[in-house]
Structures are given as structure tokens and as C-alpha cells.
Enzyme design. Structure first.
Site, PDB file in Angstrom:
ATOM      1  N   TYR A 120      11.507  -2.169   6.590  1.00 56.47           N
ATOM      2  CA  TYR A 120      10.970  -1.782   5.460  1.00 56.47           C
ATOM      3  C   TYR A 120      10.782  -2.961   4.745  1.00 56.47           C
ATOM      4  O   TYR A 120      11.631  -3.405   4.207  1.00 56.47           O
ATOM      5  CB  TYR A 120      11.682  -0.528   4.557  1.00 56.47           C
ATOM      6  CG  TYR A 120      10.758  -0.151   3.397  1.00 56.47           C
ATOM      7  CD1 TYR A 120       9.525  -0.436   2.889  1.00 56.47           C
ATOM      8  CD2 TYR A 120      11.247   0.968   2.796  1.00 56.47           C
ATOM      9  CE1 TYR A 120       8.980  -0.201   1.914  1.00 56.47           C
ATOM     10  CE2 TYR A 120      10.753   1.540   1.558  1.00 56.47           C
ATOM     11  CZ  TYR A 120       9.717   0.954   1.105  1.00 56.47           C
ATOM     12  OH  TYR A 120       9.178   1.332   0.093  1.00 56.47           O
ATOM     13  N   ILE A 150       2.162   5.274   5.098  1.00 58.08           N
ATOM     14  CA  ILE A 150       3.095   6.023   4.458  1.00 58.08           C
ATOM     15  C   ILE A 150       2.766   5.483   2.903  1.00 58.08           C
ATOM     16  O   ILE A 150       2.588   4.593   2.406  1.00 58.08           O
ATOM     17  CB  ILE A 150       4.452   5.305   4.232  1.00 58.08           C
ATOM     18  CG1 ILE A 150       5.104   5.735   5.841  1.00 58.08           C
ATOM     19  CG2 ILE A 150       5.519   6.028   3.488  1.00 58.08           C
ATOM     20  CD1 ILE A 150       6.662   4.902   6.204  1.00 58.08           C
ATOM     21  N   LYS A 168       7.427  -0.482   8.502  1.00 56.10           N
ATOM     22  CA  LYS A 168       6.678  -0.082   7.418  1.00 56.10           C
ATOM     23  C   LYS A 168       6.407  -1.482   6.476  1.00 56.10           C
ATOM     24  O   LYS A 168       7.356  -2.015   5.711  1.00 56.10           O
ATOM     25  CB  LYS A 168       7.378   0.800   6.413  1.00 56.10           C
ATOM     26  CG  LYS A 168       6.386   1.226   5.252  1.00 56.10           C
ATOM     27  CD  LYS A 168       7.078   1.895   4.184  1.00 56.10           C
ATOM     28  CE  LYS A 168       6.161   2.218   2.924  1.00 56.10           C
ATOM     29  NZ  LYS A 168       6.910   2.686   1.787  1.00 56.10           N
TER      30      LYS A 168
END
Length: 295
Positions: free
Chosen positions: A134, A206, A162
Site C-alpha cells: 500500500y 479501491i 494499491k
């Protein structure tokens, strides 16, 4: 085959008036996203993970899994400031049955590339659930570069990233890494790049703004699945306008939660120390009215 695809909503964490996790309201939000065709990403920035303790993060994940049942994928963020704390939370969360976990870079302390690599490898070694990196350097002060990620992508349990750096250049760099590995994929973080991410290599997104407009965010993905790029691009243009107007008011995750409340869902106050003035509230209400947003 990667099982994290499509739209994942970075779901808000509802709180009761006394400040406890509101399980009823959280279940309602999971079902609302499910009806729009979206999966669930819990304990992210929009879920206020900085403000949740370990027990609360575990409970949020449990509730999301219970509410989703077998029809909606659930991914949970487990990143903490230390490697040991990340592993400890990750071990709790993986036992619950999530599809995957994401791990943010440690924050506050500036780390060298080899230290970031060692951190993520240690977490991935310790967990059996698929791990996604992330990247959100504006919040953590640590950047995952394509060079770092290329090394980490070689780990058999690190399945993707992500990227919430906010730029196309950053996302594109990770797309190039994913092209070199058959089992490493990219999830788009910025709401402004959902359409472009899907068209140029991301297998999922997301989204924080999906808390407010779940059907619209899902429509970008659905239209592209139906080979209707023009329709997808038109929806993205609307999302960008809504995003620009709302995210300029205050810290965006707090604005998202405030907007969800103003749409008629009682998800409680944000633990982020954002104090909305009446003018702030009026601006959010104006966006809801002007774009005919519905709960």
C-alpha cells in the site's frame, strides 16, 4: 489467478454516539455496497485505521465478513508502524477468512529502500493470506518506488500493490512492474484515475468516494467490462467533478463520512479531528443537490 478484481470500497467505520463501533450501521453500509456490486476494503484511511485499536480493527473485519457473506470479497488493511505489530494484527485478521490484506509503509520514520524491503518481506513471510503493498507517500513519508516493488514482487506471497500516490506516473510505473510478473497486480487508489487505471493495466480499484456514490464507481468498471469505454469515461468525468468539489472542503476521509451522514445514513462522527462548520456542511449539501446524489 488473482482473486482481487473489480471495485473495492474503502468503507467507512461507523461509530455510535458514545464512540464505539456501530455494527448495525456497518452492516448496512456493507449491504449498500454489495447491492451496487462492490467488494469491501476495511480498516483503510477512510475506515480511520489510525484511530482504531487492534481489537477494533479485528472487530470491523469480522462484521464486514459476516455482513458480506459469500457474495462479496473482503480485504482488510493490517499495516502498523512496526513490523512486529503488523505481523501480529495480520495473523489475527487472516484467521477470519479475508481474501487478502494490504500493508502500508511504516510512517513517521524515514526508511531506506533496503529497510522497506525487509519490512514487507518479513510480513509476507509470516502470513499465509495474500499480501498487497500500500503506497501512499503523502501520508507516510515513505515511497514505494517501482525499483523497490520489483524486488518485492518476487516474493511468492506479495500479490500486488494499491497505489495511492495520486499521479498517473506513479501508477504507470507499477503497471510496468506487473507486466513482468504473472502473479502481481495493481489496484488503483486515486478516485480520479479509476477509468484510466482499468484501461491501462489495473485489475481493481479501491475507492473512498464509492462510500458516497457506490453505483457510479461500479458503473465505470461495469461499462468497461461491457466494452463501452465512452460510457465509462462519462461516469468518470462526473466522479472527478464530485471529487474535486468535496475533497477541497477538508480532509477527504472525514468529508466522505460527513457526506454519507448527509445522505441519510447514520455512520456517526469521524474520529479524525475535523470540525465541520455550517459553511462546510452547506457545501457538501450543495454537491448532493447539484448532482442529485441519492443514498
Amino acid at each position: 489467478m488473482n482473486n482481487i478484481t473489480g471495485v473495492y470500497t474503502a468503507i467507512v467505520t461507523p461509530f455510535s454516539p458514545s464512540g464505539e463501533i456501530d455494527g448495525v450501521a456497518l452492516r448496512e453500509q456493507v449491504k449498500r455496497q454489495q447491492q451496487a456490486g462492490n467488494n469491501i476494503f476495511c480498516n483503510g484511511t477512510n475506515g480511520e485505521f489510525f484511530m482504531l485499536n487492534e481489537h477494533e480493527k479485528t472487530r470491523v473485519t469480522e462484521i464486514c465478513l459476516e455482513a458480506a457473506g459469500g457474495d462479496t470479497g473482503v480485504m482488510s488493511h493490517v499495516g502498523e508502524i512496526s513490523t512486529s505489530a503488523t505481523v501480529r494484527l495480520g495473523k489475527h485478521i487472516e484467521k477470519l477468512g479475508v481474501r487478502a490484506v494490504s500493508v502500508i509503509t511504516p510512517w513517521f520514520a524515514t526508511l531506506r529502500p533496503q529497510e522497506l524491503i525487509a519490512h514487507f518481506r518479513a510480513v509476507a513471510d509470516a502470513l499465509t493470506v495474500p499480501v498487497y503493498l500500500y503506497n501512499i507517500p503523502a501520508r507516510t513519508g515513505n515511497t514505494l518506488t517501482p525499483e523497490i516493488v520489483r524486488e518485492l514482487a518476487e516474493h511468492p506471497n506479495i500479490k500486488g500493490i494499491k497505489d495511492s500516490a495520486g499521479s498517473w506516473e506513479s501508477l504507470q510505473g507499477f503497471h510496468e512492474v506487473s507486466q513482468q510478473f504473472s502473479d502481481f497486480s495493481v489496484l488503483t487508489g486515486p478516485d480520479s484515475l479509476i477509468y484510466r487505471g482499468f484501461t491501462e493495466g489495473s485489475i481493481g480499484c479501491i475507492s473512498g468516494i464509492a462510500n458516497i456514490i457506490p453505483a457510479q464507481v461500479n458503473a465505470v468498471y461495469r461499462h468497461l467490462q461491457e466494452k463501452n469505454a465512452a460510457a465509462a469515461e462519462a461516469v468518470q468525468a462526473d466522479i472527478n467533478q464530485i471529487r474535486t468539489l468535496l475533497y477541497g472542503i477538508a480532509f477527504s476521509p472525514a468529508v466522505v463520512k460527513k457526506a454519507v451522514n448527509l445522505l441519510g445514513y447514520n455512520v456517526g462522527e469521524s474520529r479524525y479531528p475535523v470540525d465541520f462548520t455550517q459553511d462546510d456542511t452547506n457545501k457538501i449539501l450543495a454537491v448532493i443537490k447539484d448532482f442529485n446524489l441519492r443514498g
